[in-house]
Enzyme design. Structure first.
Site, PDB file in Angstrom:
ATOM      1  N   SER A   1      16.812  76.133  -7.025  1.00 29.14           N
ATOM      2  CA  SER A   1      16.970  75.852  -5.603  1.00 29.14           C
ATOM      3  C   SER A   1      17.617  74.502  -5.376  1.00 29.14           C
ATOM      4  O   SER A   1      17.416  73.563  -6.155  1.00 29.14           O
ATOM      5  CB  SER A   1      15.576  75.858  -4.950  1.00 29.14           C
ATOM      6  OG  SER A   1      15.640  75.298  -3.672  1.00 29.14           O
TER       7      SER A   1
ATOM      8  N   TYR B   1       6.348  73.030  -4.437  1.00 29.64           N
ATOM      9  CA  TYR B   1       7.344  74.101  -4.682  1.00 29.64           C
ATOM     10  C   TYR B   1       8.577  73.509  -5.370  1.00 29.64           C
ATOM     11  O   TYR B   1       9.007  74.004  -6.411  1.00 29.64           O
ATOM     12  CB  TYR B   1       7.761  74.778  -3.377  1.00 29.64           C
ATOM     13  CG  TYR B   1       9.013  75.597  -3.536  1.00 29.64           C
ATOM     14  CD1 TYR B   1      10.257  75.099  -3.122  1.00 29.64           C
ATOM     15  CD2 TYR B   1       8.985  76.835  -4.151  1.00 29.64           C
ATOM     16  CE1 TYR B   1      11.426  75.826  -3.303  1.00 29.64           C
ATOM     17  CE2 TYR B   1      10.145  77.573  -4.341  1.00 29.64           C
ATOM     18  CZ  TYR B   1      11.365  77.063  -3.910  1.00 29.64           C
ATOM     19  OH  TYR B   1      12.516  77.785  -4.098  1.00 29.64           O
TER      20      TYR B   1
ATOM     21  N   LYS C   1      10.272  74.058  -9.370  1.00 32.89           N
ATOM     22  CA  LYS C   1      11.661  74.412  -9.718  1.00 32.89           C
ATOM     23  C   LYS C   1      12.232  73.361 -10.676  1.00 32.89           C
ATOM     24  O   LYS C   1      12.932  73.677 -11.645  1.00 32.89           O
ATOM     25  CB  LYS C   1      12.528  74.519  -8.456  1.00 32.89           C
ATOM     26  CG  LYS C   1      12.213  75.744  -7.607  1.00 32.89           C
ATOM     27  CD  LYS C   1      12.411  77.043  -8.407  1.00 32.89           C
ATOM     28  CE  LYS C   1      12.052  78.270  -7.612  1.00 32.89           C
ATOM     29  NZ  LYS C   1      12.184  79.529  -8.391  1.00 32.89           N
TER      30      LYS C   1
HETATM   31  C1  WQD Z   1      16.251  75.474   7.911  1.00 36.76           C
HETATM   32  C2  WQD Z   1      16.423  74.581   9.132  1.00 36.76           C
HETATM   33  C3  WQD Z   1      14.361  73.599   9.878  1.00 36.76           C
HETATM   34  C4  WQD Z   1      12.396  77.177  11.300  1.00 36.76           C
HETATM   35  C5  WQD Z   1      14.412  76.943   2.651  1.00 36.76           C
HETATM   36  C6  WQD Z   1      13.286  77.268   1.741  1.00 36.76           C
HETATM   37  C7  WQD Z   1      13.466  76.636   0.394  1.00 36.76           C
HETATM   38  C8  WQD Z   1      14.850  76.867  -0.139  1.00 36.76           C
HETATM   39  C9  WQD Z   1      15.928  76.550   0.877  1.00 36.76           C
HETATM   40  C10 WQD Z   1      14.812  78.557  -1.821  1.00 36.76           C
HETATM   41  C11 WQD Z   1      15.570  73.307   9.026  1.00 36.76           C
HETATM   42  C12 WQD Z   1      14.969  74.516  10.932  1.00 36.76           C
HETATM   43  C13 WQD Z   1      13.323  76.310  10.734  1.00 36.76           C
HETATM   44  C14 WQD Z   1      12.144  77.113  12.685  1.00 36.76           C
HETATM   45  C15 WQD Z   1      13.738  75.343  12.888  1.00 36.76           C
HETATM   46  N1  WQD Z   1      14.990  78.217  -0.531  1.00 36.76           N
HETATM   47  N2  WQD Z   1      13.971  75.428  11.525  1.00 36.76           N
HETATM   48  N3  WQD Z   1      12.829  76.194  13.431  1.00 36.76           N
HETATM   49  O1  WQD Z   1      13.621  74.304   4.959  1.00 36.76           O
HETATM   50  O2  WQD Z   1      16.113  74.449   4.447  1.00 36.76           O
HETATM   51  O3  WQD Z   1      14.428  75.586   2.978  1.00 36.76           O
HETATM   52  O4  WQD Z   1      15.626  77.293   2.051  1.00 36.76           O
HETATM   53  O5  WQD Z   1      14.576  77.875  -2.737  1.00 36.76           O
HETATM   54  O6  WQD Z   1      12.503  77.224  -0.431  1.00 36.76           O
HETATM   55  O7  WQD Z   1      12.122  76.757   2.371  1.00 36.76           O
HETATM   56  O8  WQD Z   1      14.939  76.437   5.314  1.00 36.76           O
HETATM   57  O9  WQD Z   1      14.927  78.087   7.144  1.00 36.76           O
HETATM   58  O10 WQD Z   1      12.829  76.719   6.770  1.00 36.76           O
HETATM   59  O11 WQD Z   1      14.851  75.631   7.707  1.00 36.76           O
HETATM   60  O12 WQD Z   1      14.338  74.512  13.597  1.00 36.76           O
HETATM   61  O13 WQD Z   1      11.305  77.858  13.261  1.00 36.76           O
HETATM   62  O14 WQD Z   1      15.937  75.264  10.271  1.00 36.76           O
HETATM   63  O15 WQD Z   1      13.814  72.445  10.479  1.00 36.76           O
HETATM   64  O16 WQD Z   1      16.281  72.253   9.636  1.00 36.76           O
HETATM   65  P1  WQD Z   1      14.778  75.082   4.469  1.00 36.76           P
HETATM   66  P2  WQD Z   1      14.318  76.794   6.757  1.00 36.76           P
END
Ligand code: WQD
Length: 336
Positions: free
Chosen positions: A125, A150, A154
């Site tokens: 990741s 997490y 990784k």
């Molecule tokens: C993306 C953006 C949130 C939800 C994920 C996985 C991680 C890795 C990468 C595999 C952020 C914003 C989110 C919401 C929002 N995958 N958001 N409202 O945190 O980049 O990481 O993908 O390894 O394991 O967790 O992804 O989709 O949670 O967030 O504003 O209800 O969307 O703050 O800026 P993230 P995400």
């Protein structure tokens, strides 16, 4: 037919990779403990593959499962997806994450060594970069202190694999996988309240949930919301087939190769919302809320290495990702 063991093969990315493997002429053999998926995923896979893939229900932490599978199949390579992946949950249950993600990998590797299997595609990741010093990070960017258990699992997984040259590894650092197969036969299963942006967004539009909360619009980015590299899950699936071909074709340069698997393009949360509305004609109900602890400001992939060496490039754009995510959401029935 080349048999490939796919651990976590009924999960979101695993199921889409099973389809890409079948399309490419491989024979996937699925191992899944159904902790974050459902047996019904096999029905969608049967529709898309043209046959019902072989499925073993079992846990990667159980050494016997490898004896059983390797007695019945000539496994040429393993694609290892089976892991817990929720950043927030890992903070609440660190030992479960270390047991499953690190312990499970160790059990898998011992099983591979016992059966003489030496080819592995590992699900890593972009989380390992933490808040990178330079955006976009390339594969030589320093691994920063993990922002969550997490992320630590990784990083540990990558280190373990670097220390076992007898197993030739293609380590794929995913950015943000979203969307669903265009047929809507498979997609991201709604198990509980989604942590991730896109499943929450589509469930909000479908009326399953209240308005989406945008976690902060006061970041140092053009529109104030965080930026990520969203990649279509089918593009990500196809990257695994490219990595497998590189391994089986003896083209890998070393025993442990790392590739960024992203589009190389960053999109903000507000741009994702806009793309969804343009692609589907639906309105996204959202409010601006506080920042989410642990979020990094911005990251997208430097894709030079993957462009030049893996012979793969993401080809589906954000509008396609949104259309496919919405088509999948629309055919779902709300869990009771
Ligand atoms: C993306 C953006 C949130 C939800 C994920 C996985 C991680 C890795 C990468 C595999 C952020 C914003 C989110 C919401 C929002 N995958 N958001 N409202 O945190 O980049 O990481 O993908 O390894 O394991 O967790 O992804 O989709 O949670 O967030 O504003 O209800 O969307 O703050 O800026 P993230 P995400």
């Amino acid at each position: 037919m080349t048999e490939v063991l796919v651990t976590g093969g009924l999960g979101f990315i695993g199921s889409h990779t099973v389809v890409s493997l079948a399309y490419a002429g491989f024979t996937p053999v699925i191992l899944d403990n159904l902790s974050n998926s459902r047996i019904s995923v096999l029905d969608g896979l049967e529709q898309l593959c043209g046959y019902r893939p072989v499925f073993y229900e079992g846990d990667v932490n159980n050494p016997e499962v490898y004896d059983r599978i390797c007695a019945a199949h000539t496994i040429q390579a393993v694609i290892h997806f089976a892991a817990f992946k929720a950043v927030g949950e890992s903070v609440e249950k660190p030992l479960a994450y270390y047991r499953n993600n690190v312990g499970g990998l160790i059990s898998l590797l011992e099983g591979m060594q016992k059966s003489g299997i030496s080819n592995l595609v590992f699900s890593s990741s972009c989380t390992v970069y933490g808040e990178p010093d330079h955006v976009p990070p390339d594969e030589s960017a320093p691994v920063k202190p993990a922002m969550s258990p997490y992320g630590a699992t990784k990083q540990m997984g990558e280190q373990i694999l670097r220390d076992i040259p007898s197993i030739r590894t293609q380590c794929l650092r995913y950015f943000n996988p979203i969307g669903a197969h265009e047929s809507a036969q498979i997609g991201e299963l709604p198990l509980g309240v989604p942590n991730n942006l896109v499943p929450y967004l589509t469930q909000s539009v479908a009326g399953w949930r209240g308005p989406l909360t945008v976690h902060g619009n006061d970041y140092p980015t053009p529109d104030g919301s965080c930026i990520r590299d969203y990649i279509h899950v089918m593009d990500l699936a196809e990257a695994h087939v490219a990595a497998l071909n590189r391994l089986l074709g003896g083209k890998s340069d070393s025993a442990f190769e790392v590739f960024n698997i992203g589009t190389g393009k960053g999109s903000s949360v507000l741009e994702v919302i806009q793309a969804f509305e343009e692609a589907t004609g639906e309105k996204v109900p959202f409010t601006i809320g506080p920042r989410r602890p642990g979020d990094i400001v911005q990251v997208w992939a430097d894709t030079q290495k993957v462009d030049n060496q893996l012979g793969w490039k993401a080809r589906r754009d954000l509008h396609t990702m949104m259309k496919d995510a919405w088509r999948w959401q629309q055919q779902l029935t709300r869990p009771s």
